[in-house]
Design an enzyme around this catalytic site. Structure first.
Site, short mmCIF file in Angstrom:
data_model
loop_
_atom_site.label_atom_id
_atom_site.label_comp_id
_atom_site.label_asym_id
_atom_site.label_seq_id
_atom_site.Cartn_x
_atom_site.Cartn_y
_atom_site.Cartn_z
N GLU A 88 57.57 34.98 48.79
CA GLU A 88 56.68 34.88 49.95
C GLU A 88 57.41 34.47 51.22
O GLU A 88 56.80 34.04 52.19
CB GLU A 88 55.52 33.93 49.64
N LYS A 116 41.10 34.74 47.34
CA LYS A 116 41.96 35.93 47.16
C LYS A 116 41.04 37.01 46.63
O LYS A 116 40.53 36.89 45.50
CB LYS A 116 43.06 35.66 46.14
P1 PGA Z 1 50.63 34.54 43.29
O1 PGA Z 1 50.93 33.13 43.95
O2 PGA Z 1 50.19 35.48 44.33
O3 PGA Z 1 51.97 34.82 42.71
O4 PGA Z 1 49.58 34.29 42.24
C1 PGA Z 1 50.31 32.64 45.04
C2 PGA Z 1 49.68 31.32 44.75
O5 PGA Z 1 49.79 30.76 43.64
O6 PGA Z 1 49.05 30.79 45.65
ZN ZN Z 2 48.45 29.01 44.30
#
Ligand code: PGA
Ligand code: ZN
Length: 410
Positions: free
Chosen positions: A197, A329
């Site tokens: 990220e 999400k």
């Molecule tokens: P992921 O991680 O998109 O790899 O699940 C992001 C998070 O845990 O916030």
């Molecule tokens: Zn997370």
């Protein structure tokens, strides 16, 4: 009305296969959305793809194209119900959450173009909006970076004292840059490597990584908790061993009992005056989360793997007072409709929302609009890397819009 729908396999920021969907209304208004996917995935999330195969999602779409033709593209509920008529499983096991994500958002984007309005306006009936604070990765570890990096998945920065979205973004960028300088000085062999990220991925233990992150803020003349504040995504389910019933910090070389983990997290929250603490305990430790929530009312004690953008699980977390904030999400939930249902429950119960990217992202920027429409307090989208900057640049463009005034109140 939808006149065509077409899917394809493309690649996300990790170079993995994913699905992209085009929806066209009135033969000319294109909505195009590519689905992201996670690495530290919650147990109760929607599955990304049936049998982990994007090709199977695509096949499901191709077999059901006719069901979508003629639907009103702005009618999110009908789009959702149509997806549900194809897949009744609780976790989108048949079509994949990624397909539900792409179809539902592409439909709304197509509708917004047909109406000649911005996507966030099509997604909300409100007449005024505030910018969520960008929350970005300055240092990465855990499932997002290689051996030798911290066990903790993410150290984050948020410019809580800024008044404009551009200032907030530039402040995050400045801290990210300063941290690189510090890391290079600390270890001349540091390669400037970054995690999934965009946070730096140095060979450091948890504590040192936090110390240097705080130092980066101080070097720029910032006081933690004032102009800027740090956040941490512990992503503790990654450390949790079901078998041992303990948290195993493999890289740092220690083990925490449940009580020790609460203390470990509490010490970090206190010492670094964290504004934000995500998944500080594992995804089923609702009571342990409640302890931290009671202890730190000024910190966003946030569920991600804990709440997985699922309104029923969030309701459980609310009843148990397990968090005061929650990650949104869309692909954890499945369709955008599911995610909005989750947002409704959160907003009605004073749970602060943080709309978030995934570690495997697309270069799309729809989640900037989704953050506005859901009244999110923060937008967790990283700081650098084309797929992260795409969301931040969209916020800058949106700052030219009359309906968005000022920053959210955290
Ligand atoms: P992921 O991680 O998109 O790899 O699940 C992001 C998070 O845990 O916030
Ligand atoms: Zn997370």
């Amino acid at each position: 009305k939808i006149t065509s729908i077409n899917g394809r396999i493309i690649y996300n920021s990790r170079g993995s296969k994913t699905v992209e969907v085009d929806i066209i209304s009135e033969n000319k208004f294109l909505g195009r959305v590519c689905a992201p996917s996670g690495a530290s995935v919650g147990k109760y999330e929607a599955v990304s793809f049936p049998n982990e195969k994007p090709e199977e999602s695509l096949r499901m779409l191709n077999e059901n194209v006719q069901k979508f033709i003629g639907l009103e593209s702005s009618d999110l509920k009908t789009i959702h119900d149509t997806l549900r008529s194809i897949d009744q499983s609780s976790n989108y096991a048949k079509i994949g959450g990624a397909l539900a994500f792409a179809v539902s958002i592409a439909s709304m984007e197509s509708a917004s173009k047909a109406k000649d309005t911005s996507l966030f306006q099509t997604l909300s009936s409100e007449s005024s909006f505030k910018f969520p604070f960008p929350l970005g990765n300055i240092l990465g570890g855990g499932a997002h970076a290689g051996p030798g990096t911290p066990d903790i998945q993410e150290i984050l920065i948020c410019a809580i004292g800024t008044k404009t979205i551009r200032d907030a973004i530039e402040t995050n960028l400045a801290v990210h840059k300063e941290l690189r300088r510090i890391l290079e000085k600390e270890d001349p062999s540091f390669t400037n490597g970054r995690g999934d990220e965009g946070g730096w991925a140095p060979k450091l233990k948890n504590e040192k990584a936090l110390e240097l992150s705080a130092k980066a803020c101080e070097n720029l003349g910032f006081t933690l908790g004032k102009e800027v504040a740090l956040g941490v995504d512990f992503a503790s389910s990654t450390q949790w061993s079901e078998e041992k019933e303990k948290y195993v910090y493999e890289r740092a070389g220690f083990v925490n009992s449940s009580e020790e983990q609460i203390e470990f997290a509490a010490n970090i929250i206190k010492k670094y005056k964290l504004i934000y603490a995500e998944d500080a305990v594992h995804e089923e430790a609702f009571e342990d989360m409640a302890e931290l929530t009671a202890k730190f009312p000024k910190t966003l004690v946030t569920g991600d793997d804990l709440t997985v953008t699922n309104k029923d699980i969030l309701t459980k977390a609310i009843n148990m007072k397990s968090c005061n904030a929650a990650i949104l999400k869309v692909n954890q939930a499945g369709s955008l409709y599911d995610a909005f249902e989750f947002a409704k429950v959160a907003n009605q119960n004073n749970i602060k929302l943080i709309t978030s990217h995934r570690s495997g992202e697309s270069t799309d920027s729809h989640i900037a609009h989704i953050g506005l429409a859901t009244k999110s307090k923060m937008l967790k989208v990283g700081i650098v890397g084309g797929e992260r900057v795409a969301k931040l640049n969209e916020l800058i463009r949106l700052s030219e819009h009359d309906l968005i005034r000022g920053m959210a109140e955290i």
